[in-house]
Scaffold this motif. Structure first.
Motif, PDB file in Angstrom:
ATOM      1  N   THR A 178       0.646  -1.308  -0.003  1.00  0.00           N
ATOM      2  CA  THR A 178      -0.226  -0.027   0.072  1.00  0.00           C
ATOM      3  C   THR A 178       0.834   1.104   0.152  1.00  0.00           C
ATOM      4  OG1 THR A 178      -1.771  -1.159   1.283  1.00  0.00           O
ATOM      5  CG2 THR A 178      -1.793   1.257   1.106  1.00  0.00           C
ATOM      6  N   TRP A 197       3.811   1.505  -1.280  1.00  0.00           N
ATOM      7  CA  TRP A 197       4.792   1.558  -2.420  1.00  0.00           C
ATOM      8  C   TRP A 197       3.660   2.109  -3.331  1.00  0.00           C
ATOM      9  CZ3 TRP A 197       9.314   3.061  -2.414  1.00  0.00           C
ATOM     10  CH2 TRP A 197      10.113   2.551  -1.564  1.00  0.00           C
ATOM     11  N   THR A 242       0.713   3.721  -3.124  1.00  0.00           N
ATOM     12  CA  THR A 242       0.417   5.370  -2.887  1.00  0.00           C
ATOM     13  C   THR A 242       1.554   6.228  -3.265  1.00  0.00           C
ATOM     14  OG1 THR A 242      -0.860   4.505  -0.706  1.00  0.00           O
ATOM     15  CG2 THR A 242      -0.140   6.909  -1.130  1.00  0.00           C
ATOM     16  N   SER A 243       2.809   5.803  -2.910  1.00  0.00           N
ATOM     17  CA  SER A 243       4.042   6.632  -3.470  1.00  0.00           C
ATOM     18  C   SER A 243       4.174   6.752  -5.019  1.00  0.00           C
ATOM     19  CB  SER A 243       5.301   6.035  -2.747  1.00  0.00           C
ATOM     20  OG  SER A 243       5.256   5.959  -1.398  1.00  0.00           O
ATOM     21  N   VAL A 264       1.589   6.459  -7.233  1.00  0.00           N
ATOM     22  CA  VAL A 264       0.599   7.182  -7.548  1.00  0.00           C
ATOM     23  C   VAL A 264       0.852   8.905  -7.366  1.00  0.00           C
ATOM     24  CG1 VAL A 264      -2.003   7.842  -7.245  1.00  0.00           C
ATOM     25  CG2 VAL A 264      -1.375   5.581  -7.311  1.00  0.00           C
ATOM     26  N   ALA A 265       1.320   9.115  -6.204  1.00  0.00           N
ATOM     27  CA  ALA A 265       1.759  10.558  -6.042  1.00  0.00           C
ATOM     28  C   ALA A 265       2.889  10.922  -6.873  1.00  0.00           C
ATOM     29  CB  ALA A 265       2.285  10.634  -4.393  1.00  0.00           C
ATOM     30  N   ALA A 266       3.862  10.105  -7.192  1.00  0.00           N
ATOM     31  CA  ALA A 266       4.893  10.444  -7.992  1.00  0.00           C
ATOM     32  C   ALA A 266       4.502  10.732  -9.528  1.00  0.00           C
ATOM     33  CB  ALA A 266       6.045   9.537  -7.980  1.00  0.00           C
ATOM     34  N   VAL A 281       1.396  11.496 -10.184  1.00  0.00           N
ATOM     35  CA  VAL A 281       0.384  12.841 -10.304  1.00  0.00           C
ATOM     36  C   VAL A 281       1.429  13.703 -10.118  1.00  0.00           C
ATOM     37  CG1 VAL A 281      -0.970  14.172  -8.922  1.00  0.00           C
ATOM     38  CG2 VAL A 281      -1.541  11.660  -9.238  1.00  0.00           C
ATOM     39  N   TRP A 282       2.373  13.873  -9.474  1.00  0.00           N
ATOM     40  CA  TRP A 282       3.351  14.987  -9.571  1.00  0.00           C
ATOM     41  C   TRP A 282       4.114  15.257 -10.827  1.00  0.00           C
ATOM     42  CZ3 TRP A 282       8.775  14.812  -9.867  1.00  0.00           C
ATOM     43  CH2 TRP A 282       9.519  16.122  -9.620  1.00  0.00           C
ATOM     44  N   THR A 333       1.632  16.654 -13.279  1.00  0.00           N
ATOM     45  CA  THR A 333       1.215  17.822 -13.082  1.00  0.00           C
ATOM     46  C   THR A 333       2.678  18.575 -13.785  1.00  0.00           C
ATOM     47  OG1 THR A 333       0.204  17.294 -11.352  1.00  0.00           O
ATOM     48  CG2 THR A 333       0.825  19.646 -11.448  1.00  0.00           C
TER      49      THR A 333
END
Length: 123
Positions: free
Chosen positions: A5, A7, A9-10, A12-14, A16-17, A20
């Motif tokens: 979970t 990794w 989430t990490s 997904v965040a990377a 999205v970043w 963007t």
């Protein structure tokens, strides 16, 4: 389970970043954005150039006044000069002989209620 979970989430965040960041860079590289950036830089450069030109003109004026004073002292022209404007020039009156206001005759000077040659007059 927590490790997966974390990794996920990490990741997904990377993602999205990074997405963007890439989208912002692509928007900066559109022709409209490049034109606006170029225009802003040209305006800034023009302002800096104008400021330098004004500084140069002021420096030239100061040096010119100083040199003029030196020459005046050297030639003995230190008396102040009265710099008065000359009187305004008179203008010749153009007679419009086609006007109904113009009357010819011996010893008769034409009299006008308005200027004899009025371009704004109704014809």
């Amino acid at each position: 389970m927590f490790r997966r979970t974390f990794w996920f989430t990490s990741g997904v965040a990377a993602g999205v970043w990074a997405t963007t960041k890439v989208n912002r860079k692509l928007k900066q590289l559109t022709p409209e954005s490049l034109a606006v950036t170029a225009a802003n830089k040209a305006i800034d450069a023009g302002g800096r150039l104008r400021d330098r030109a004004v500084d140069f003109a002021l420096e030239v004026r100061d040096n010119m006044a100083r040199r003029e004073a030196e020459l005046g002292d050297a030639l003995g022209l230190s008396t102040p000069v009265d710099r008065e404007l000359p009187s305004p020039r008179g203008y010749a009156v153009i007679e419009n002989r086609n006007s109904t206001k113009y009357v010819e005759g011996p010893g008769h000077r034409p009299t006008y209620t308005t200027h004899p040659y009025n371009r704004n007059e109704d014809h």
